[in-house]
Design a protein around this motif. Structure first.
Motif: not given
Length: 263
Positions: A66-95
């Motif tokens: 919820t703290s990362n749901l501003a537009h630019d924060d979504v884009l930035e932290t989604a990339e961080e999540s992918l890096d942490d997961l070691g994946l180039d994409h996720v099958d499902l991303l939730y709000v």
């Protein structure tokens, strides 16, 4: 989306989390659910990497905090999540919740951008009541694939189940064992005894019969296996009716900052 997944909420010991994910995947699970808020995406990624399972066979979901749901924060932290997961994409991303920094237009436009870039295969919502789902459907270019909500025999989500059928999205149940309360119910115990099964397995089978995906949390091998064996249980119409008739209604996750309009 496999109808049984491994939930990882409160699985915050890195070694234990990685081991539980690896164990589940080696056992046959193909759906893993995590979130930024859980603080374990890197450990989940380690478990995925350790398991001898092709990435194409996996369904991996995570959630934007919820703290990362501003537009630019979504884009930035989604990339961080992918890096942490070691994946180039996720099958499902939730709000994760329609709360905090959530702004329907700004937040969801970022999800559309991630979808168009191929960073996420599907857009999901979590803890959204029906009217919030409809607002998101109207805003998004990508279809709403799923809404993840608390659901178990003591919170049967009749309205949301009907809404999901009407609007063609999946319902995903977190806390499907009601944090252990399923073990205290006489109806579930009786049905479980008839199947030589556990009340947990009966609850998960009931959700599956309702067309709902369940993501029970489990850390130890025994619990992971017990949940997985629920796929072998077929409930009769009479048993489904008995579970449907449970009168207890309990919502376990109801923060005062969450949506006002729960069923």
């Amino acid at each position: 989306m496999p109808m049984l997944g491994l939930g990882t909420w409160q699985n915050d010991d890195p070694d234990e989390c990685a081991t539980s994910v690896e164990t589940a995947l080696e056992m046959g699970y193909r759906h893993v659910d995590t979130a930024q808020a859980y603080g374990n995406e890197a450990a989940v990624g380690d478990g995925i990497a350790a398991a001898d399972v092709d990435r194409d066979d996996l369904f991996v979901a995570t959630k934007i905090d919820t703290s990362n749901l501003a537009h630019d924060d979504v884009l930035e932290t989604a990339e961080e999540s992918l890096d942490d997961l070691g994946l180039d994409h996720v099958d499902l991303l939730y709000v994760h919740w329609p709360a905090g920094e959530y702004d329907a237009e700004g937040t969801l436009s970022a999800f559309d951008e991630l979808h168009s870039r191929g960073k996420i295969d599907h857009v999901g919502l979590s803890n959204f009541p029906p009217e919030r789902v409809e607002e998101a459907v109207d805003i998004l270019d990508a279809p709403v694939f799923a809404n993840q909500v608390e659901m178990h025999p003591f919170l049967q989500q009749e309205e949301l189940r009907a809404h999901a059928d009407e609007h063609d999205y999946e319902l995903v149940a977190y806390s499907p064992l009601a944090r252990g309360e399923v073990f205290e119910d006489d109806v579930l115990a009786d049905v479980a005894e008839d199947h030589d099964a556990s009340a947990a397995q009966v609850s998960l089978a009931w959700l599956r019969e309702k067309g709902v995906t369940a993501i029970p949390k489990a850390t130890g091998r025994d619990h992971i296996e017990d949940n997985f064996e629920s796929v072998e249980i077929d409930l009769s119409e009479d048993e489904l009716d008995r579970i449907d008739g449970i009168e207890q209604r309990t919502r376990l996750v109801d923060p005062d900052w969450g949506p006002d309009a729960w069923d």
